[in-house]
Design a protein around this motif. Structure first.
Motif: not given
Length: 218
Positions: A5-30
């Motif tokens: 019950x306490x284990x996070x849904x797989x979407x949650x952990x995947x969401x953290x990694x995806x957020x990191x990758x998404x913002x890294x990509x956006x920070x290269x727009x300069x």
């Protein structure tokens, strides 16, 4: 049972990694802006036009994708965002490796296409991603995971510039020239492909059941 019950849904952990990758990509727009300014006909106006194309595309798709996510499902819209991300990466690589050496007059157009499809990907990504992340968290645990997601977002904003510094250090050049910027653009394209692969892993979920909410709150 309690551990499950306490284990996070797989979407949650995947969401953290995806957020990191998404913002890294956006920070290269300069790097895209700097590349335009280094073109023979590069001006601040041209940079503004390119950024406007991206912003308008993002705005329009944000409005549409939010509605579509509720009607056809978050996962399908996320796949469309992944496709747009791949198209942006393809446009970037085509511009750097084909247009720049052989069709320099079309480089600006290629960068506008790449920037525009980034905007499409961003607008198509955000509403269903936030919805599916919220659907995958429950009760008191939701605040914890959103805090961690915010930390990943901030880290991604820092990681992009750090990656740029590494590329420039490897080239032993501290000036903004096309070879170094081309390497940064290629890195952004590679990250865009990684993002597209990540969004394929999200699972469609409904609202958390009441018993899960109660257990999380307890």
């Amino acid at each position: 049972m309690e551990a499950a019950r306490r284990s996070p849904h797989p979407n949650v952990l995947l969401g953290l990694v995806t957020t990191l990758v998404f913002t890294t990509r956006g920070s290269l727009s300069t790097a895209f802006d700097a590349y335009v300014l280094l073109l023979p006909d590069g001006t601040n106006l041209r940079v503004g036009v390119m950024e406007s194309i991206s912003g308008i595309a993002s705005l329009l798709l944000t409005l549409v994708s939010g509605v579509l996510a509720d009607r056809i499902g978050r996962r399908r819209v996320l796949r469309a965002a992944g496709l747009a991300s791949v198209l942006s990466s393809a446009a970037t690589l085509t511009t750097v490796y084909y247009l720049a050496p052989s069709r320099p007059s079309l480089v600006y157009a290629g960068l506008c296409v790449a920037s525009g499809t980034v905007g499409l990907a961003r607008g198509c990504f955000m509403p269903p991603f936030e919805a599916i992340f919220g659907d995958s968290t429950a009760g008191a645990a939701r605040a914890k995971w959103y805090t961690r997601k915010a930390a990943c977002y901030t880290f991604g904003l820092a990681f992009g510039p750090a990656l740029t510094m590494v590329i420039f250090a490897a080239a032993r050049n501290d000036t903004w020239t096309q070879p170094e910027l081309s390497a940064v653009l290629c890195a952004a394209a590679a990250i865009g492909v990684v993002l597209a692969a990540l969004v394929l892993g999200f699972r469609e979920v409904g609202a958390p059941p009441p018993q899960l909410l109660d257990s999380a709150a307890g």
